[in-house]
Design an enzyme around this catalytic site. Structure first.
Site: not given
Ligand code: GAL
Length: 657
Positions: A130, A232, A315, A319
């Site tokens: 991201d 995502d 996933r 996280d």
């Molecule tokens: C979360 C994801 C993380 C990362 C993050 C970035 O949703 O699980 O691994 O990519 O977003 O904002």
């Protein structure tokens, strides 16, 4: 799976279920074995006669009432192997840099990986996460934040990542990118004070895929040359009416399809539909199959059941944070899901936290355990810390060739848990070579303990000698007989590769090759009951509720445990001659009605038996499977069964030779 409810004559339909077109087809087409064909023909005649006798008035127009989902598909309906035949390995910058994800930092890590033996050890995906977007232009095209990726600047033209992917490819890497399946990204919900968020009007800040799927994916894969995409899901979850991003940052409100931690309110089908679209588009854009789709709804929306149908990894949990407890939560989200993973499709408990917090070089026991567990589960190995600062101890740990070889074993079997007692867990992963297994004996707790694993748990012949090698100490132990015993410090995982005589000589247990199995239908009757009983999924060598397999008081050490109304596809690849099993109802299951077990080969019915109600014993089944590509195992509960949940059933001692 939903049951068919419209029935005129239950008894009649139940019999009619047996009179499938495949039965007649099997009798006509079967050329493999005369004997099997004769048995099948007899069954056909019997079924037809019975159906005729029991419901003559309906028989002429009676339909096969087997629900569509329980009919054979005649193919292995999950992802081909593609580029993820083994779990992807590489680097993802999110946990190291969050939205400060600039080109120089990622490149420095890539160079480090190249120069310190990690690339050679197998780490080859260098991903961007991201934070890379500038905005969506008026022409609908996605724009790159070139202040962070100057390499993307194109004189007189639209910015492009092509030079970036060319650079990584020239270094021998593969290149990964990140997007969101909704309209907005996670950073726009959770990193709202970052200076690197997309800019412009609310519409310009909608940098996610929704509504732009075909164009964005073409740009990323055809124009820019990426090989891997993480998709995502915050855009489907965190931009509802009244949410902070909507109220404070002016994003357009969308009805969330994902309500976090609320499976009933979540629109599971809606989420799956969106990812399925991305999967189809990527397959069309990459006819050479050289791409990876990482699906990222953090275990929500039932992704653990359907992820493998649309992507290569999905996933299973929130996280990871660099704490012991977080690692355990993510571990538990993947353990028990061994029938869902295999070459081309991997449960993903998130990136490695090695190098961070409680897994840094001052916590090497923790770091080794975390790495051992991810390796034996066949999890993707994506490093996630600033490797340019990595001490030698961590580089050595992450590049351990013996541990990596276990993770990358071509059979792609995820370890299943054979001991689960308090803080002690033992996980066994059958490897591709006959009689080889990896085993991790793991102490989750804070006090030292003893652990052991028996030959039976290793699926090795009892009493026969076997070899064990400690893959962390790089040492072979003296030849073993009997249980392998270890002493474990707090948080310690001991990891061995063992080799011995397989438990059933010339045959291979189905649960020694879970990577070849796809759970096409799991038997849970509808969304709500599935969601209210998490973990009630088919298992290797255990019933769906996690207890040992038993039929009529007899313990069945190996086999598939599932609910009835389930269907498995098994990729035989024409490698075997014969399939055998003994089937029945799991002890404790309600037995007010029988269950029909059907075995199909490439869509043809090979054998059908009914394991009856009452105290019926296990029923043996043996069928030839020469030349068969896909075997299917279907169990169908009688419509007369009264319980809300189909009974638990057992494909006991299921084996191929
Ligand atoms: C979360 C994801 C993380 C990362 C993050 C970035 O949703 O699980 O691994 O990519 O977003 O904002």
């Amino acid at each position: 799976m939903r049951r068919t409810t419209a029935r005129r004559c239950t008894r009649c339909d139940w019999q009619a279920q047996r009179r499938t077109p495949e039965i007649a087809g099997a009798a006509r087409r079967s050329t493999h074995r005369q004997a099997a064909a004769a048995v099948t023909r007899n069954r056909v005649m019997k079924s037809l006669l019975l159906a005729l006798l029991m419901c003559l008035p309906l028989s002429a127009g009676a339909q096969d009432t087997t629900p569509e989902a329980l009919r054979p598909s005649a193919h292995f309906s999950v992802y081909g192997h593609g580029a993820a035949a083994t779990p992807p390995m590489g680097f993802n910058p999110w946990n190291a840099f969050r939205t400060e994800v600039d080109q120089a930092r990622i490149l420095a890590v890539a160079e480090f990986i190249e120069q310190h033996g990690l690339q050679q050890a197998g780490y080859r995906y260098i991903n961007i996460d991201d934070g890379w977007w500038l905005k969506r232009g008026a022409d609908g095209r996605i724009q790159i934040r070139t202040s962070m990726f100057p390499i993307a600047t194109v004189d007189g033209g639209a910015a492009s990542f092509r030079a970036w992917t060319d650079k990584l490819h020239a270094m021998g890497f593969k290149a990964g990118l990140y997007t969101d399946v909704g309209r907005n990204a996670c950073s726009q919900a959770f990193d709202r004070h970052s200076p690197n968020l997309p800019i412009g009007t609310a519409a310009e800040r909608e940098i996610g895929l929704q509504g732009f799927e075909a164009g964005d994916l073409r740009t990323m894969f055809q124009d820019w040359g990426f090989d891997y995409l993480k998709v995502d899901a915050c855009g489907l979850a965190d931009f509802g009416q009244g949410s902070e991003p909507v109220l404070q940052s002016g994003h357009q409100a969308v009805r969330p399809l994902i309500v976090r931690r609320d499976p009933v309110a979540t629109d599971r089908t809606g989420v799956e539909t969106q990812y399925a679209r991305v999967g189809r588009l990527l397959a069309a854009l990459n006819p050479d199959e050289d791409y990876v789709l990482a699906i990222c709804p953090w275990g929500e929306a039932g992704v653990r059941d359907w992820g493998g149908r649309h992507g290569h990894l999905w996933r299973t949990s929130p996280d990871i944070e660099p704490t012991w407890d977080s690692m355990l939560v993510n571990l538990d989200s993947t353990v028990g899901r061994e029938l869902y993973a295999g070459p081309g499709r991997w449960n993903d408990p998130d990136m490695l936290a090695v190098g961070l917090g409680e897994f840094d070089d001052r916590h090497l026991v923790n770091a080794r355990s975390h790495f051992s567990l991810w390796a034996v589960l066949g999890a993707p190995l994506l490093m996630g810390f600033d490797l340019t600062q990595a001490p030698a101890s961590l580089i050595e740990l992450l590049s351990n060739p013996e541990v990596i070889a276990i993770n990358q074993d071509p059979a792609g079997n995820q370890a299943s848990v054979v001991v689960n007692q308090g803080d002690l867990q033992v996980l066994v992963k059958p490897l591709a070579a006959s009689g080889e297994r990896a085993v991790v004996l793991f102490n989750r707790g804070d006090t030292a303990t003893s652990a052991q694993v028996t030959p039976a748990q290793l699926k090795l012949a009892d009493g026969a000698p076997y070899q064990a090698r400690d893959v962390w100490k790089h040492q072979a132990l003296a030849t073993q007989r009997g249980a392998l015993q270890v002493r474990l410090a707090p948080h310690e995982a001991a990891m061995f590769k063992v080799a011995g005589a397989p438990v059933i000589g010339d045959a291979k247990l189905l649960t020694e090759m879970t990577g070849r199995i796809h759970v096409a239908v799991d038997g849970a009757p509808d969304e709500v009951s599935r969601q209210s009983t998490p973990g009630l999924v088919p298992r290797a060598d255990l019933s769906p509720s996690g207890v040992p397999l038993r039929i009529a008081g007899q313990s069945i050490p190996y086999g598939l445990g599932a609910l009835a109304n389930s269907r498995f596809e098994v990729r035989l690849g024409k490698d075997f001659r014969q399939f055998s099993t003994r089937v029945g109802l799991q002890d404790g299951a309600r037995r007010d009605a029988g269950v029909v077990f059907r075995v199909y080969g490439d869509g043809r019915l090979l054998q059908e038996v009914t394991a009856g109600a009452g105290d019926a014993q296990a029923v043996p089944v043996t069928v030839p499977v020469d030349g068969i590509d896909v075997l299917e195992l279907v169990a169908i509960a009688s419509p007369q069964a009264k319980a809300a949940l189909p009974p638990a059933i057992v494909w006991g001692d299921a084996q191929l030779r």
